[in-house]
Design a protein around this motif. Structure first.
Motif, PDB file in Angstrom:
ATOM      1  N   VAL A  82      -7.920 -15.096   7.603  1.00 54.75           N
ATOM      2  CA  VAL A  82      -8.255 -15.211   6.187  1.00 54.75           C
ATOM      3  C   VAL A  82      -7.293 -14.326   5.395  1.00 54.75           C
ATOM      4  CG1 VAL A  82      -9.994 -13.375   6.316  1.00 54.75           C
ATOM      5  CG2 VAL A  82     -10.101 -15.012   4.454  1.00 54.75           C
ATOM      6  N   VAL A  83      -6.874 -14.800   4.215  1.00 52.59           N
ATOM      7  CA  VAL A  83      -6.007 -14.017   3.341  1.00 52.59           C
ATOM      8  C   VAL A  83      -6.874 -12.935   2.692  1.00 52.59           C
ATOM      9  CG1 VAL A  83      -4.522 -14.062   1.313  1.00 52.59           C
ATOM     10  CG2 VAL A  83      -4.499 -15.983   2.913  1.00 52.59           C
ATOM     11  N   GLY A  84      -6.559 -11.689   2.984  1.00 56.51           N
ATOM     12  CA  GLY A  84      -7.326 -10.561   2.431  1.00 56.51           C
ATOM     13  C   GLY A  84      -6.765 -10.140   1.088  1.00 56.51           C
ATOM     14  N   ALA A  85      -7.204 -10.779   0.031  1.00 59.14           N
ATOM     15  CA  ALA A  85      -6.757 -10.443  -1.317  1.00 59.14           C
ATOM     16  C   ALA A  85      -7.985 -10.140  -2.153  1.00 59.14           C
ATOM     17  CB  ALA A  85      -5.968 -11.592  -1.926  1.00 59.14           C
ATOM     18  N   GLY A  86      -7.847  -9.262  -3.112  1.00 56.71           N
ATOM     19  CA  GLY A  86      -8.992  -8.914  -3.934  1.00 56.71           C
ATOM     20  C   GLY A  86      -8.601  -8.527  -5.346  1.00 56.71           C
ATOM     21  N   THR A 120      -5.236  -6.421  -5.116  1.00 55.23           N
ATOM     22  CA  THR A 120      -4.754  -5.897  -3.849  1.00 55.23           C
ATOM     23  C   THR A 120      -4.533  -7.040  -2.867  1.00 55.23           C
ATOM     24  OG1 THR A 120      -7.007  -5.586  -3.014  1.00 55.23           O
ATOM     25  CG2 THR A 120      -5.982  -3.700  -4.097  1.00 55.23           C
ATOM     26  N   PHE A 121      -3.552  -6.842  -1.999  1.00 55.33           N
ATOM     27  CA  PHE A 121      -3.315  -7.772  -0.898  1.00 55.33           C
ATOM     28  C   PHE A 121      -3.532  -6.993   0.385  1.00 55.33           C
ATOM     29  CE2 PHE A 121      -0.445  -9.527   2.350  1.00 55.33           C
ATOM     30  CZ  PHE A 121      -1.028 -10.765   2.488  1.00 55.33           C
ATOM     31  N   GLY A 122      -4.461  -7.490   1.210  1.00 48.67           N
ATOM     32  CA  GLY A 122      -4.819  -6.778   2.433  1.00 48.67           C
ATOM     33  C   GLY A 122      -4.315  -7.424   3.698  1.00 48.67           C
ATOM     34  N   GLY A 123      -3.409  -8.386   3.610  1.00 46.09           N
ATOM     35  CA  GLY A 123      -2.861  -9.013   4.799  1.00 46.09           C
ATOM     36  C   GLY A 123      -3.673 -10.208   5.272  1.00 46.09           C
ATOM     37  N   LEU A 124      -3.420 -10.627   6.514  1.00 43.49           N
ATOM     38  CA  LEU A 124      -4.136 -11.728   7.149  1.00 43.49           C
ATOM     39  C   LEU A 124      -5.099 -11.134   8.174  1.00 43.49           C
ATOM     40  CD1 LEU A 124      -1.145 -14.167   7.718  1.00 43.49           C
ATOM     41  CD2 LEU A 124      -2.886 -14.295   5.936  1.00 43.49           C
ATOM     42  N   ILE A 125      -6.386 -11.370   7.974  1.00 49.10           N
ATOM     43  CA  ILE A 125      -7.428 -10.729   8.781  1.00 49.10           C
ATOM     44  C   ILE A 125      -8.041 -11.741   9.741  1.00 49.10           C
ATOM     45  CG2 ILE A 125      -9.589  -9.426   8.685  1.00 49.10           C
ATOM     46  CD1 ILE A 125      -8.808  -8.885   5.663  1.00 49.10           C
ATOM     47  N   PRO A 126      -8.049 -11.459  11.059  1.00 48.58           N
ATOM     48  CA  PRO A 126      -8.733 -12.353  12.005  1.00 48.58           C
ATOM     49  C   PRO A 126     -10.235 -12.375  11.726  1.00 48.58           C
ATOM     50  CG  PRO A 126      -7.284 -10.821  13.152  1.00 48.58           C
ATOM     51  CD  PRO A 126      -7.381 -10.358  11.733  1.00 48.58           C
ATOM     52  N   PHE A 127     -10.841 -13.555  11.791  1.00 48.58           N
ATOM     53  CA  PHE A 127     -12.273 -13.651  11.526  1.00 48.58           C
ATOM     54  C   PHE A 127     -12.888 -14.792  12.322  1.00 48.58           C
ATOM     55  CE2 PHE A 127     -11.019 -17.157   8.958  1.00 48.58           C
ATOM     56  CZ  PHE A 127     -12.141 -17.930   8.752  1.00 48.58           C
ATOM     57  N   PHE A 174       0.273  -7.949   8.550  1.00 51.99           N
ATOM     58  CA  PHE A 174       0.955  -7.768   7.262  1.00 51.99           C
ATOM     59  C   PHE A 174       0.077  -7.027   6.244  1.00 51.99           C
ATOM     60  CE2 PHE A 174       2.130 -12.022   8.949  1.00 51.99           C
ATOM     61  CZ  PHE A 174       3.365 -11.674   9.465  1.00 51.99           C
ATOM     62  N   GLY A 175      -0.790  -6.169   6.724  1.00 45.73           N
ATOM     63  CA  GLY A 175      -1.716  -5.465   5.833  1.00 45.73           C
ATOM     64  C   GLY A 175      -1.202  -4.118   5.377  1.00 45.73           C
ATOM     65  N   HIS A 176      -2.104  -3.352   4.839  1.00 41.61           N
ATOM     66  CA  HIS A 176      -1.839  -2.021   4.321  1.00 41.61           C
ATOM     67  C   HIS A 176      -1.366  -1.104   5.445  1.00 41.61           C
ATOM     68  CE1 HIS A 176      -2.413   1.557   1.872  1.00 41.61           C
ATOM     69  NE2 HIS A 176      -3.142   2.075   2.835  1.00 41.61           N
ATOM     70  N   LYS A 177      -0.342  -0.312   5.177  1.00 36.10           N
ATOM     71  CA  LYS A 177       0.138   0.685   6.133  1.00 36.10           C
ATOM     72  C   LYS A 177      -0.612   1.987   5.876  1.00 36.10           C
ATOM     73  CE  LYS A 177       3.321  -2.022   7.733  1.00 36.10           C
ATOM     74  NZ  LYS A 177       2.988  -2.871   8.816  1.00 36.10           N
ATOM     75  N   TYR A 178      -1.333   2.438   6.893  1.00 36.30           N
ATOM     76  CA  TYR A 178      -2.132   3.654   6.750  1.00 36.30           C
ATOM     77  C   TYR A 178      -1.303   4.874   7.118  1.00 36.30           C
ATOM     78  CZ  TYR A 178      -6.140   0.633   6.274  1.00 36.30           C
ATOM     79  OH  TYR A 178      -7.016  -0.316   5.835  1.00 36.30           O
ATOM     80  N   ALA A 179      -1.392   5.913   6.298  1.00 35.55           N
ATOM     81  CA  ALA A 179      -0.693   7.171   6.573  1.00 35.55           C
ATOM     82  C   ALA A 179      -1.501   7.982   7.577  1.00 35.55           C
ATOM     83  CB  ALA A 179      -0.510   7.950   5.270  1.00 35.55           C
TER      84      ALA A 179
END
Length: 195
Positions: free
Chosen positions: A57-61, A74-81, A119-124
Motif C-alpha cells: 500500500v502507498v503510505g501517504a498522508g 507525508t510520503f511513507g513509502g510502500l508498506i506490506p499489508f 522507499f520509506g522514511h530514513k530513521y536516524a
C-alpha cells in the motif's frame, strides 16, 4: 466490540453460504494503484462476499496540523499489508460474472508490517521505529466495470488503528487512534483485473 464484529463476520460466512450467487463463487485478481495487491474474493450470496488481499500500500498522508518539520503531506513509502474485508453489495445485478459492480459497504480488518517498508522514511540513530499496525474500520466503495474482467474501484473509510513502536534503546509503546487524537481516513483508487 471486537467480539461482536467477529461474531457478525462468522454469521455472514455460515448463514449466507448456501444462498445463490450472481457472480462466480470465487475469483483471483490483481489490483494496481494506491493498493498494489493480489486478491481472492469468495462470493457468499448475491449481495455478500469476502475479499482477502495482500501486497503493498502507498503510505501517504495529509494532516490539518503541520508536523515537527512543518509538513502537512507525508510520503511513507510502500508498506506490506494483508487484509480481509466482508462486503455487502447494495447495488443491483452486476454487469460482470467475475466481480460485483456498483456500490458496497464493508468492514475492513488490516495488518501492515511497517518495519519492512520500501522507499520509506530514513530513521536516524535513536529514533523510535514503528514495527507493525493493526486496524479495522467501515468502508464505502464503488466498482465501475471497464470490461468483463477489469474494473476501476474507488473506496473511502475510517481506520481505527493500533501501532507498535519500538524505542531505539529497547522496549516498545503503542500509538492508537485515541492516543494520537486523530481520525484516520483511508482513500483507495485501484484498477483491477480478475481471472
Amino acid at each position: 466490540m471486537i467480539k461482536k464484529v467477529l461474531m457478525l463476520a462468522l454469521g455472514l460466512l455460515c448463514g449466507l453460504g448456501s444462498m445463490t450467487a450472481q457472480v462466480r463463487t470465487h475469483s483471483l485478481g490483481v489490483e494496481l494503484g494506491s493498493h498494489n495487491v493480489l486478491l481472492y474474493e469468495l462470493t457468499l450470496a448475491r449481495h455478500f462476499s469476502v475479499v482477502s488481499r495482500t501486497g503493498l500500500v502507498v503510505g501517504a498522508g495529509f494532516s490539518a496540523k503541520r508536523d515537527v518539520n512543518g509538513k502537512q503531506f507525508t510520503f511513507g513509502g510502500l508498506i506490506p499489508f494483508v487484509d480481509i474485508e466482508p462486503r455487502w453489495h447494495f447495488s443491483r445485478d452486476s454487469s460482470s460474472g467475475l466481480y460485483h459492480t456498483g456500490g458496497y459497504l464493508s468492514l475492513r480488518f488490516d495488518g501492515e508490517w511497517d518495519r519492512a517498508t520500501l522507499f520509506g522514511h530514513k530513521y536516524a540513530m535513536g529514533d523510535d521505529r514503528p514495527q507493525y499496525t493493526l486496524a479495522f474500520g467501515p468502508y464505502f466503495g464503488w466498482t465501475f466495470g471497464v470490461t468483463d474482467n477489469s474494473y476501476l474501484r474507488l473506496a473511502t473509510g475510517l481506520n481505527f488503528f493500533r501501532t507498535k513502536v519500538a524505542y531505539y534503546s529497547g522496549g516498545h509503546y503503542w500509538r492508537t487512534t485515541n492516543t494520537e487524537s486523530a481520525i484516520s481516513v483511508g482513500l483507495e483508487m485501484v484498477y483491477g483485473i480478475r481471472f
